[in-house]
Write a protein that holds these residues in place. Structure first.
Motif, mmCIF file in Angstrom:
data_model
loop_
_atom_site.group_PDB
_atom_site.id
_atom_site.type_symbol
_atom_site.label_atom_id
_atom_site.label_comp_id
_atom_site.label_asym_id
_atom_site.label_seq_id
_atom_site.Cartn_x
_atom_site.Cartn_y
_atom_site.Cartn_z
ATOM 1 N N VAL A 293 -36.253 0.417 -28.665
ATOM 2 C CA VAL A 293 -37.441 -0.443 -28.735
ATOM 3 C C VAL A 293 -38.674 0.447 -28.765
ATOM 4 N N VAL A 294 -39.598 0.113 -29.659
ATOM 5 C CA VAL A 294 -40.901 0.774 -29.696
ATOM 6 C C VAL A 294 -41.946 -0.337 -29.615
ATOM 7 N N VAL A 295 -42.902 -0.162 -28.716
ATOM 8 C CA VAL A 295 -43.982 -1.144 -28.568
ATOM 9 C C VAL A 295 -45.303 -0.450 -28.877
ATOM 10 N N ALA A 296 -46.023 -0.982 -29.858
ATOM 11 C CA ALA A 296 -47.372 -0.491 -30.129
ATOM 12 C C ALA A 296 -48.331 -1.199 -29.180
ATOM 13 N N VAL A 297 -49.111 -0.406 -28.457
ATOM 14 C CA VAL A 297 -50.219 -0.948 -27.679
ATOM 15 C C VAL A 297 -51.451 -0.776 -28.558
ATOM 16 N N VAL A 298 -51.975 -1.887 -29.033
ATOM 17 C CA VAL A 298 -53.069 -1.884 -29.999
ATOM 18 C C VAL A 298 -54.371 -2.230 -29.279
ATOM 19 N N SER A 299 -55.323 -1.325 -29.371
ATOM 20 C CA SER A 299 -56.635 -1.558 -28.778
ATOM 21 C C SER A 299 -57.450 -2.435 -29.708
ATOM 22 N N THR A 300 -57.957 -3.532 -29.159
ATOM 23 C CA THR A 300 -58.821 -4.443 -29.915
ATOM 24 C C THR A 300 -60.268 -4.328 -29.438
ATOM 25 N N ALA A 301 -60.593 -3.199 -28.817
ATOM 26 C CA ALA A 301 -61.936 -2.980 -28.273
ATOM 27 C C ALA A 301 -62.989 -3.225 -29.337
ATOM 28 N N ALA A 302 -64.065 -3.883 -28.931
ATOM 29 C CA ALA A 302 -65.144 -4.225 -29.856
ATOM 30 C C ALA A 302 -66.448 -4.330 -29.083
ATOM 31 N N PRO A 303 -67.576 -4.237 -29.779
ATOM 32 C CA PRO A 303 -68.856 -4.390 -29.078
ATOM 33 C C PRO A 303 -68.904 -5.712 -28.308
ATOM 34 N N HIS A 304 -69.485 -5.643 -27.120
ATOM 35 C CA HIS A 304 -69.568 -6.818 -26.255
ATOM 36 C C HIS A 304 -70.911 -6.776 -25.537
ATOM 37 N N VAL A 305 -71.465 -7.921 -25.266
ATOM 38 C CA VAL A 305 -72.788 -7.998 -24.666
ATOM 39 C C VAL A 305 -72.832 -7.378 -23.271
ATOM 40 N N LYS A 306 -71.719 -7.393 -22.533
ATOM 41 C CA LYS A 306 -71.718 -6.878 -21.161
ATOM 42 C C LYS A 306 -70.744 -5.735 -20.924
ATOM 43 N N ILE A 307 -69.630 -5.698 -21.645
ATOM 44 C CA ILE A 307 -68.557 -4.738 -21.348
ATOM 45 C C ILE A 307 -68.564 -3.614 -22.378
ATOM 46 N N PRO A 308 -68.860 -2.369 -21.963
ATOM 47 C CA PRO A 308 -68.862 -1.256 -22.919
ATOM 48 C C PRO A 308 -67.489 -1.096 -23.593
ATOM 49 N N GLU A 309 -67.515 -0.722 -24.868
ATOM 50 C CA GLU A 309 -66.259 -0.503 -25.594
ATOM 51 C C GLU A 309 -65.391 0.535 -24.900
ATOM 52 N N TRP A 310 -66.031 1.566 -24.367
ATOM 53 C CA TRP A 310 -65.269 2.639 -23.706
ATOM 54 C C TRP A 310 -64.411 2.077 -22.574
ATOM 55 N N GLU A 311 -64.932 1.140 -21.808
ATOM 56 C CA GLU A 311 -64.148 0.534 -20.734
ATOM 57 C C GLU A 311 -62.967 -0.260 -21.295
ATOM 58 N N GLN A 312 -63.170 -0.891 -22.441
ATOM 59 C CA GLN A 312 -62.082 -1.630 -23.077
ATOM 60 C C GLN A 312 -60.985 -0.679 -23.550
ATOM 61 N N VAL A 313 -61.389 0.468 -24.090
ATOM 62 C CA VAL A 313 -60.421 1.475 -24.547
ATOM 63 C C VAL A 313 -59.630 2.018 -23.359
ATOM 64 N N LEU A 314 -60.330 2.295 -22.262
ATOM 65 C CA LEU A 314 -59.644 2.787 -21.067
ATOM 66 C C LEU A 314 -58.623 1.771 -20.563
ATOM 67 N N SER A 315 -58.932 0.500 -20.671
ATOM 68 C CA SER A 315 -58.007 -0.544 -20.252
ATOM 69 C C SER A 315 -56.727 -0.489 -21.089
ATOM 70 N N ALA A 316 -56.850 -0.240 -22.389
ATOM 71 C CA ALA A 316 -55.668 -0.110 -23.246
ATOM 72 C C ALA A 316 -54.822 1.087 -22.828
ATOM 73 N N GLY A 317 -55.482 2.189 -22.447
ATOM 74 C CA GLY A 317 -54.742 3.347 -21.946
ATOM 75 C C GLY A 317 -53.999 3.026 -20.662
ATOM 76 N N ALA A 318 -54.642 2.235 -19.800
ATOM 77 C CA ALA A 318 -53.987 1.826 -18.556
ATOM 78 C C ALA A 318 -52.758 0.976 -18.847
ATOM 79 N N VAL A 319 -52.825 0.135 -19.883
ATOM 80 C CA VAL A 319 -51.668 -0.668 -20.273
ATOM 81 C C VAL A 319 -50.505 0.247 -20.680
ATOM 82 N N CYS A 320 -50.809 1.306 -21.420
ATOM 83 C CA CYS A 320 -49.758 2.240 -21.839
ATOM 84 C C CYS A 320 -49.048 2.849 -20.630
ATOM 85 N N LEU A 321 -49.824 3.337 -19.662
ATOM 86 C CA LEU A 321 -49.210 3.938 -18.485
ATOM 87 C C LEU A 321 -48.441 2.899 -17.678
#
Length: 195
Positions: free
Chosen positions: A96-124
């Motif tokens: 089994v291979v699972v792609a963790v796909v980051s859907t990070a995008a500009p947001h009025v309150k949440i920086p994209e970088w924080e969204q990307v870090l969340s995707a990394g946390a999902v991988c771990l």
């Protein structure tokens, strides 16, 4: 992994298994659902869930290998046997291979970088969830995570990025740990002087 193992004991010995040493059996559909359910329990500022999963199992893995080979040979010409095999088996090495796909995008309150870090946390988290179910796993990207033709074949959208491909299966060999950084070389205590 033993059910009574404490988290600190697990983390002390946690390591990734090389993809070449991952084989059958892989997680059942219900085990995979449980692994994915645990994987999403990560910090997610704003509750955006800025990631999604694509699961590759069965025959689709071999078809993707054919696509990867075609992409490489279009650019580099015909490959020698070892390189051909590497492309053809890129996704068949683990059940089994699972792609963790980051859907990070500009947001009025949440920086994209924080969204990307969340995707990394999902991988771990997915690595640890696989281990908790008695499987081994490896987090990879490789060239296919950065090539638009490969991303199209994989089902990754134009505005998405691959945080990682998590290969999950059973160990074929015992894997020794690798050296880890010495804390003295990576830790600074703010406000404390050397003298």
């Amino acid at each position: 992994m033993q059910n009574d193992m404490k988290l600190a004991d697990y983390l002390r010995g946690r390591h990734s298994t090389p993809v070449a040493q991952i084989g059958e059996p892989g997680p059942s559909p219900s085990e995979l659902e449980s692994i994915l359910t645990l994987a999403v329990r990560v910090p997610d500022h704003g509750k955006l869930a800025p990631w999604r999963f694509i699961v590759y199992r069965g025959d689709v893995r071999g078809r993707l290998g054919e696509a990867f080979l075609s992409i490489v040979e279009t650019t580099a010409g015909e490959l020698v046997d070892g390189a051909r095999e590497a492309e053809l088996t890129r996704f068949t090495r683990a059940p089994v291979v699972v792609a963790v796909v980051s859907t990070a995008a500009p947001h009025v309150k949440i920086p994209e970088w924080e969204q990307v870090l969340s995707a990394g946390a999902v991988c771990l988290n997915m690595l640890m969830a696989a281990n908790a179910h008695g499987y081994v796993a490896n987090w990879r990207t490789e060239w296919i995570a950065y090539d638009r033709r490969a991303l199209d074949a994989l089902g990754v959208g134009e505005n998405e990025k691959v945080a990682g491909f998590i290969h999950i299966g059973s160990p074929q060999l015992a894997v020794p740990d690798r050296p880890r950084p010495e804390l003295s070389s990576i830790v600074t205590y703010a406000g404390e002087s050397d003298g």
